[in-house]
Design a protein around this motif. Structure first.
Motif, mmCIF file in Angstrom:
data_model
loop_
_atom_site.group_PDB
_atom_site.id
_atom_site.type_symbol
_atom_site.label_atom_id
_atom_site.label_comp_id
_atom_site.label_asym_id
_atom_site.label_seq_id
_atom_site.Cartn_x
_atom_site.Cartn_y
_atom_site.Cartn_z
ATOM 1 N N SER A 68 67.960 67.318 34.071
ATOM 2 C CA SER A 68 66.897 68.230 33.439
ATOM 3 C C SER A 68 67.310 68.603 32.069
ATOM 4 O O SER A 68 68.490 68.312 31.845
ATOM 5 C CB SER A 68 67.043 69.555 34.339
ATOM 6 O OG SER A 68 68.016 70.275 34.242
ATOM 7 N N ASP A 69 66.654 69.055 31.283
ATOM 8 C CA ASP A 69 66.899 69.348 29.962
ATOM 9 C C ASP A 69 67.883 70.380 29.872
ATOM 10 O O ASP A 69 68.914 70.141 29.168
ATOM 11 C CB ASP A 69 65.581 69.996 29.268
ATOM 12 C CG ASP A 69 65.896 70.105 27.832
ATOM 13 O OD1 ASP A 69 66.309 69.147 27.044
ATOM 14 O OD2 ASP A 69 65.661 71.235 27.315
ATOM 15 N N PHE A 70 68.084 71.434 30.336
ATOM 16 C CA PHE A 70 69.135 72.228 30.811
ATOM 17 C C PHE A 70 70.315 71.792 30.972
ATOM 18 O O PHE A 70 71.322 72.002 30.360
ATOM 19 C CB PHE A 70 68.936 73.307 31.677
ATOM 20 C CG PHE A 70 69.811 74.432 31.755
ATOM 21 C CD1 PHE A 70 70.198 75.354 31.033
ATOM 22 C CD2 PHE A 70 70.949 74.123 33.114
ATOM 23 C CE1 PHE A 70 71.117 76.440 31.316
ATOM 24 C CE2 PHE A 70 71.930 75.109 33.396
ATOM 25 C CZ PHE A 70 72.108 76.349 32.336
ATOM 26 N N ALA A 71 70.409 70.923 31.967
ATOM 27 C CA ALA A 71 71.815 70.026 32.442
ATOM 28 C C ALA A 71 72.210 69.151 31.304
ATOM 29 O O ALA A 71 73.294 68.936 31.086
ATOM 30 C CB ALA A 71 71.701 69.588 33.893
ATOM 31 N N TYR A 72 71.184 68.412 30.822
ATOM 32 C CA TYR A 72 71.595 67.374 29.967
ATOM 33 C C TYR A 72 72.199 67.803 28.843
ATOM 34 O O TYR A 72 73.111 67.714 28.030
ATOM 35 C CB TYR A 72 70.278 66.878 29.290
ATOM 36 C CG TYR A 72 70.351 65.872 28.227
ATOM 37 C CD1 TYR A 72 70.642 64.522 28.591
ATOM 38 C CD2 TYR A 72 69.894 66.070 26.966
ATOM 39 C CE1 TYR A 72 70.803 63.695 27.394
ATOM 40 C CE2 TYR A 72 69.965 65.466 25.815
ATOM 41 C CZ TYR A 72 70.586 64.029 26.242
ATOM 42 O OH TYR A 72 70.694 63.046 25.181
ATOM 43 N N LYS A 73 71.826 69.223 28.185
ATOM 44 C CA LYS A 73 72.284 69.891 26.942
ATOM 45 C C LYS A 73 73.815 70.318 27.334
ATOM 46 O O LYS A 73 74.444 70.136 26.476
ATOM 47 C CB LYS A 73 71.470 70.900 26.507
ATOM 48 C CG LYS A 73 70.361 70.560 25.881
ATOM 49 C CD LYS A 73 69.325 71.749 25.477
ATOM 50 C CE LYS A 73 68.164 71.417 25.035
ATOM 51 N NZ LYS A 73 67.213 72.584 24.911
ATOM 52 N N GLN A 74 73.837 70.715 28.616
ATOM 53 C CA GLN A 74 75.451 71.208 28.983
ATOM 54 C C GLN A 74 76.212 70.014 29.202
ATOM 55 O O GLN A 74 77.445 69.908 28.878
ATOM 56 C CB GLN A 74 75.383 71.981 30.393
ATOM 57 C CG GLN A 74 74.720 73.119 30.114
ATOM 58 C CD GLN A 74 75.024 74.049 31.602
ATOM 59 O OE1 GLN A 74 75.225 73.381 32.496
ATOM 60 N NE2 GLN A 74 75.307 75.459 31.339
ATOM 61 N N GLN A 75 75.897 68.782 29.635
ATOM 62 C CA GLN A 75 76.682 67.665 29.906
ATOM 63 C C GLN A 75 77.246 66.760 28.357
ATOM 64 O O GLN A 75 77.988 65.844 28.623
ATOM 65 C CB GLN A 75 76.149 66.870 31.012
ATOM 66 C CG GLN A 75 76.265 67.566 32.308
ATOM 67 C CD GLN A 75 77.447 67.827 32.542
ATOM 68 O OE1 GLN A 75 78.595 67.151 32.472
ATOM 69 N NE2 GLN A 75 77.760 69.030 33.210
ATOM 70 N N LYS A 76 76.159 66.881 27.574
ATOM 71 C CA LYS A 76 76.677 66.111 26.319
ATOM 72 C C LYS A 76 78.096 66.101 25.994
ATOM 73 O O LYS A 76 78.416 65.224 25.429
ATOM 74 C CB LYS A 76 75.441 66.192 25.310
ATOM 75 C CG LYS A 76 74.047 65.734 25.521
ATOM 76 C CD LYS A 76 74.409 64.145 25.863
ATOM 77 C CE LYS A 76 74.501 63.406 24.520
ATOM 78 N NZ LYS A 76 74.808 61.789 24.725
ATOM 79 N N ARG A 77 78.376 67.357 25.967
ATOM 80 C CA ARG A 77 79.826 67.759 25.318
ATOM 81 C C ARG A 77 80.818 67.018 26.216
ATOM 82 O O ARG A 77 81.923 66.311 25.579
ATOM 83 C CB ARG A 77 80.033 69.263 25.151
ATOM 84 C CG ARG A 77 80.462 69.695 26.700
ATOM 85 C CD ARG A 77 80.642 71.251 26.405
ATOM 86 N NE ARG A 77 80.943 72.081 27.457
ATOM 87 C CZ ARG A 77 82.009 72.159 27.958
ATOM 88 N NH1 ARG A 77 83.128 72.066 27.205
ATOM 89 N NH2 ARG A 77 82.412 73.012 29.235
#
Length: 172
Positions: free
Chosen positions: A26-35
Motif C-alpha cells: 500500500s502507499d503507506f507501507a511503501y513510504k515506510q519501507q523505502k528507507r
C-alpha cells in the motif's frame, strides 16, 4: 509481506533459486519501507520493522522467530545478498494501510506470486482460537512452563466468562 513470502516458501520457493523479488505494498507501507531498502538493517529494531529483512529470512529459513533477530544474524552474507534482490512498488488496489503482493523471479525464468491483502489475524483473515493458542504457546511455554501456559491459554480464551480479573492474573 511475511505471510505472502511464507506461502511462496511452502510452494517450494527457496532463496538459492531467486533472482529477483518484487514486493507490492500500500502507499503507506511503501513510504515506510523505502528507507530499509536504502540503508539495510543494523539493529534488532530495524530488522523487525524491515520487510526486506523479514521476507529474506522467510526464504532462507522457512520461518521467522526470535533467533532470526539476534544481532549476528542481521549481517549474514545470505540475508544481505537476498535483501539486495528486493524492490518495492506501490499498489493502490491493496487496502489503505496493509496488504502485500510478493512476486519472485526464479533462476529458470519462471515467476511465482502470492497475494495477501490482509495478514493472518486480521478480522478479514482470522486465524481462530487454535492459531492464537499456537502463537501464545510458542511465546509462553519457555517462560511459564508448558502446563502453566496451557492453563493460562485456556483462561485467556474464556476471559469473558470470569467474574473478575483475579483468575487471569493468577493464570499469568
Amino acid at each position: 509481506p511475511i505471510a505472502a513470502a511464507l506461502e511462496l516458501y511452502k510452494r517450494g520457493v527457496r532463496a538459492d533459486d531467486i533472482t529477483k523479488i518484487t514486493i507490492a505494498l500500500s502507499d503507506f507501507a511503501y513510504k515506510q519501507q523505502k528507507r530499509f531498502q536504502l540503508s539495510g538493517v543494523s539493529t534488532r529494531e530495524d530488522a523487525d520493522h524491515s520487510v526486506p529483512y523479514t521476507v529474506s529470512r522467510i526464504f532462507l529459513d522457512g520461518s521467522l522467530w526470535l533467533p532470526q533477530f539476534e544481532e549476528h544474524k542481521l549481517t549474514e552474507p545470505g540475508v544481505v545478498e537476498l535483501m539486495k534482490k528486493i524492490s518495492f512498488r506501490r499498489d493502490l488496489k491493496l487496502p489503505k494501510r496493509m496488504g502485500a503482493i510478493v512476486e519472485v523471479q526464479l533462476r529458470d525464468g519462471t515467476k511465482k506470486r502470492a497475494r495477501m491483502p490482509y495478514g493472518p489475524g486480521h478480522t478479514k483473515n482470522p486465524i481462530g482460537a487454535d492459531g492464537v493458542a499456537k502463537k501464545f504457546h510458542a511465546l509462553a511455554d519457555d517462560v511459564l512452563g508448558a502446563e502453566r501456559a496451557r492453563k493460562a491459554a485456556e483462561t485467556i480464551l474464556h476471559v469473558d466468562e470470569l467474574p473478575n480479573i483475579a483468575g487471569l492474573m493468577e493464570a499469568l
